[in-house]
Design an enzyme around this catalytic site. Structure first.
Site, mmCIF file in Angstrom:
data_model
loop_
_atom_site.group_PDB
_atom_site.id
_atom_site.type_symbol
_atom_site.label_atom_id
_atom_site.label_comp_id
_atom_site.label_asym_id
_atom_site.label_seq_id
_atom_site.Cartn_x
_atom_site.Cartn_y
_atom_site.Cartn_z
ATOM 1 C CB SER A 124 52.749 38.272 4.473
ATOM 2 O OG SER A 124 52.030 37.722 5.544
ATOM 3 C CE1 TYR A 148 57.425 34.558 4.987
ATOM 4 C CE2 TYR A 148 55.773 35.298 6.572
ATOM 5 C CZ TYR A 148 56.121 34.959 5.277
ATOM 6 O OH TYR A 148 55.198 35.030 4.272
ATOM 7 C CE LYS A 152 56.936 37.278 2.447
ATOM 8 N NZ LYS A 152 57.372 36.925 1.101
HETATM 9 P P1 NAD Z 1 55.834 27.865 -1.319
HETATM 10 O O1 NAD Z 1 56.933 27.491 -0.386
HETATM 11 O O2 NAD Z 1 54.853 26.845 -1.715
HETATM 12 O O3 NAD Z 1 56.453 28.518 -2.635
HETATM 13 C C1 NAD Z 1 57.652 29.253 -2.619
HETATM 14 C C2 NAD Z 1 58.546 28.678 -3.722
HETATM 15 O O4 NAD Z 1 59.780 29.399 -3.729
HETATM 16 C C3 NAD Z 1 58.897 27.197 -3.488
HETATM 17 O O5 NAD Z 1 58.542 26.460 -4.635
HETATM 18 C C4 NAD Z 1 60.405 27.201 -3.241
HETATM 19 O O6 NAD Z 1 61.016 26.038 -3.740
HETATM 20 C C5 NAD Z 1 60.832 28.469 -3.963
HETATM 21 N N1 NAD Z 1 62.061 29.088 -3.438
HETATM 22 C C6 NAD Z 1 62.382 29.410 -2.170
HETATM 23 N N2 NAD Z 1 63.607 29.938 -2.108
HETATM 24 C C7 NAD Z 1 64.084 29.984 -3.382
HETATM 25 C C8 NAD Z 1 65.298 30.413 -3.969
HETATM 26 N N3 NAD Z 1 66.308 30.884 -3.229
HETATM 27 N N4 NAD Z 1 65.443 30.321 -5.300
HETATM 28 C C9 NAD Z 1 64.450 29.813 -6.070
HETATM 29 N N5 NAD Z 1 63.282 29.364 -5.573
HETATM 30 C C10 NAD Z 1 63.097 29.452 -4.236
HETATM 31 O O7 NAD Z 1 55.090 29.130 -0.665
HETATM 32 P P2 NAD Z 1 53.740 29.850 -1.085
HETATM 33 O O8 NAD Z 1 52.747 29.586 -0.017
HETATM 34 O O9 NAD Z 1 53.401 29.572 -2.487
HETATM 35 O O10 NAD Z 1 54.199 31.359 -0.914
HETATM 36 C C11 NAD Z 1 54.684 32.123 -1.999
HETATM 37 C C12 NAD Z 1 55.087 33.498 -1.474
HETATM 38 O O11 NAD Z 1 53.976 34.115 -0.838
HETATM 39 C C13 NAD Z 1 56.212 33.465 -0.448
HETATM 40 O O12 NAD Z 1 57.050 34.574 -0.667
HETATM 41 C C14 NAD Z 1 55.473 33.612 0.872
HETATM 42 O O13 NAD Z 1 56.269 34.192 1.860
HETATM 43 C C15 NAD Z 1 54.324 34.523 0.477
HETATM 44 N N6 NAD Z 1 53.162 34.391 1.354
HETATM 45 C C16 NAD Z 1 52.586 33.154 1.556
HETATM 46 C C17 NAD Z 1 51.503 33.037 2.419
HETATM 47 C C18 NAD Z 1 50.871 31.681 2.683
HETATM 48 O O14 NAD Z 1 50.130 31.564 3.648
HETATM 49 N N7 NAD Z 1 51.103 30.655 1.882
HETATM 50 C C19 NAD Z 1 50.983 34.171 3.050
HETATM 51 C C20 NAD Z 1 51.564 35.404 2.804
HETATM 52 C C21 NAD Z 1 52.648 35.513 1.949
HETATM 53 C C1 UD1 Z 2 50.729 32.173 10.100
HETATM 54 C C2 UD1 Z 2 51.976 32.960 10.406
HETATM 55 C C3 UD1 Z 2 51.972 34.229 9.575
HETATM 56 C C4 UD1 Z 2 51.860 33.884 8.087
HETATM 57 C C5 UD1 Z 2 50.591 33.042 7.888
HETATM 58 C C6 UD1 Z 2 50.426 32.608 6.471
HETATM 59 C C7 UD1 Z 2 52.536 32.373 12.747
HETATM 60 C C8 UD1 Z 2 52.618 32.868 14.151
HETATM 61 N N1 UD1 Z 2 52.021 33.264 11.825
HETATM 62 O O1 UD1 Z 2 49.652 32.996 10.386
HETATM 63 O O2 UD1 Z 2 53.147 34.988 9.785
HETATM 64 O O3 UD1 Z 2 51.784 35.080 7.310
HETATM 65 O O4 UD1 Z 2 50.682 31.875 8.726
HETATM 66 O O5 UD1 Z 2 51.430 31.715 6.104
HETATM 67 O O6 UD1 Z 2 52.925 31.258 12.445
HETATM 68 N N2 UD1 Z 2 45.722 27.239 14.506
HETATM 69 C C9 UD1 Z 2 45.336 26.262 15.391
HETATM 70 N N3 UD1 Z 2 45.944 25.045 15.320
HETATM 71 C C10 UD1 Z 2 46.911 24.737 14.405
HETATM 72 C C11 UD1 Z 2 47.291 25.744 13.487
HETATM 73 C C12 UD1 Z 2 46.685 26.986 13.574
HETATM 74 O O7 UD1 Z 2 44.467 26.490 16.237
HETATM 75 O O8 UD1 Z 2 47.429 23.616 14.415
HETATM 76 C C13 UD1 Z 2 45.050 28.558 14.543
HETATM 77 C C14 UD1 Z 2 45.982 29.726 14.806
HETATM 78 O O9 UD1 Z 2 46.104 29.965 16.182
HETATM 79 C C15 UD1 Z 2 45.257 30.855 14.057
HETATM 80 C C16 UD1 Z 2 44.582 30.147 12.877
HETATM 81 O O10 UD1 Z 2 44.500 28.767 13.261
HETATM 82 O O11 UD1 Z 2 44.258 31.420 14.861
HETATM 83 C C17 UD1 Z 2 45.350 30.246 11.577
HETATM 84 O O12 UD1 Z 2 46.700 29.807 11.789
HETATM 85 P P1 UD1 Z 2 47.755 29.690 10.595
HETATM 86 O O13 UD1 Z 2 47.174 28.909 9.489
HETATM 87 O O14 UD1 Z 2 49.046 29.217 11.185
HETATM 88 O O15 UD1 Z 2 47.903 31.177 10.062
HETATM 89 P P2 UD1 Z 2 48.251 32.541 10.844
HETATM 90 O O16 UD1 Z 2 48.330 32.359 12.307
HETATM 91 O O17 UD1 Z 2 47.327 33.580 10.359
#
Ligand code: NAD
Ligand code: UD1
Length: 335
Positions: A124, A148, A152
């Protein structure tokens, strides 16, 4: 090639499975469904017209993971499974460390045992921490501000150490910026439990009338309109980045880090305006104080992925809002 996708029924995983199937790969999904539903699997099958083998297995369950490798000839793993809610990670850190770290260690142990040494890992942009200035470049120092984020940072280190100890490993660390949007079919998308923490799911629920008003966390940042700036990326572009990363690591060993972002920052108020345009709905908002742990601005230098993977994000904010709206309007109560 046969790819095991952990977390394959989740938001990013499900979109990646669809792209893998499109590229004619064999896919096996492993997920414990702690943050996704079996319906996602049915939707993947509907989009692709194919049956996808699914194991409801927790990655902490070594016997369960071993069974998957015993029953299938796996070539590579794309590892999405993990817990991802920042706030929750602060209140239940041990659960986050155990699930994300012990779970990945268990997975890698089984992989090594079966001679499967190719892994694409979901990292991330959070690993850039609070002390770097965007645009973020892959060789900047990493840090974290919450459990969290630390999972990572640590998992990037652990996978790097694994390659140092056994140079046959091929590891791709993908640092995602802010994935949003949904598959164009409207069949899969982001389906958070409870009240969303992230911006786009929250905005969608305001637009559809499930939540009354968005709280905009601060308008006094050093950004063009004072609200937070992020690098939003369409989840289908992100999914395609995984196919490129997978192709890159086949036939190679080593550890490579790639930012997957657009390189372009968008503010909260710009998102609100784009979502109103895409949905034709009003998104009520009020300005409130800053959210703890937030930074002003976060966006990628995405040139490394372009140069080495031949990958660039193709979709813009209007596409992301259109597809996100299409998903929520077709699935107002989630999957
Ligand atoms: P998500 O929660 O939709 O998907 C993660 C999946 O992992 C879920 O389906 C959950 O049931 C499964 N899971 C969790 N723990 C498990 C376990 N112990 N065994 C088996 N399955 C398990 O999340 P996502 O948004 O699709 O994210 C996927 C990956 O990308 C995650 O590792 C997350 O940290 C990373 N990531 C997501 C974002 C984002 O904004 N969505 C940003 C950066 C990184
Ligand atoms: C958040 C996580 C980050 C994670 C990322 C993707 C926190 C502090 N950081 O980041 O670790 O990698 O999600 O999953 O939670 N915002 C509003 N109102 C809301 C929600 C968000 O104004 O109700 C603003 C936030 O201040 C930010 C932007 O929208 O400026 C995006 O927020 P968000 O979607 O939560 O993502 P990140 O802050 O980038």
């Amino acid at each position: 090639m046969t790819v095991l996708v952990t977390g394959g029924t989740g938001f990013i995983g499900s979109h990646t499975v669809v792209e893998l199937l499109k590229e004619k790969h064999n896919v096996i999904i492993m997920d414990n469904l702690c943050n996704s539903k079996l319906e996602a699997l049915h939707r993947i099958e509907q989009i692709s017209g194919q049956k996808v083998p699914f194991y409801q297995v927790d990655m902490l369950d070594k016997e369960g993971v071993t069974r998957i490798f015993e029953e299938n000839k796996i070539d590579a793993v794309i590892h999405f499974a993990g817990l991802k809610a920042v706030g929750e990670s602060v209140t239940i850190p041990l659960k986050y460390y155990h699930n994300n770290i012990t779970g990945t260690l268990t997975l890698c142990e089984v992989m090594a045992q079966y001679g499967v040494k190719k892994i694409v890992f979901s990292s991330s942009a959070t690993v850039y921490g609070m002390n770097n200035q965007p645009p973020y470049v892959e060789d900047m120092p990493t840090s974290a501000t919450n459990p969290y984020g630390y999972t990572k940072v640590m998992l990037e280190q652990i996978l790097t150490d694994l390659h140092t100890a056994d140079p046959e490993w091929s590891v791709s660390l993908l640092r995602y910026f802010n994935p949003i949007g949904a598959h164009e079919s409207g069949l899969i998308g982001e389906d958070p439990n409870g009240i969303p923490n992230n911006l786009l799911p929250y905005v969608s629920q305001v637009a559809i009338g499930k939540l009354p008003c968005l709280s905009v966390y601060g308008n006094d940042y050093d950004t063009p309109d004072g609200t937070g700036v992020r690098d939003y990326i369409h989840v289908v572009d992100l999914a395609k980045g995984h196919i490129k990363a997978l192709n890159y690591l086949m036939g190679r060993t080593g550890v490579e880090i790639f930012n997957l972002g657009t390189g372009k920052g968008t503010s909260v108020l710009e998102i609100v305006a784009a979502f109103e345009k895409a949905s034709g709905k009003k998104v009520n908002y009020k300005i409130v104080g800053r959210r703890a742990g937030d930074i002003a601005s976060c966006y990628a230098d995405a040139s490394r992925a372009k140069k080495l993977l031949g990958w660039v994000a193709e979709k813009n904010i209007d596409d992301m809002c259109r597809d996100g709206w299409n998903f929520i309007s077709k699935n107002p109560n989630g999957l």
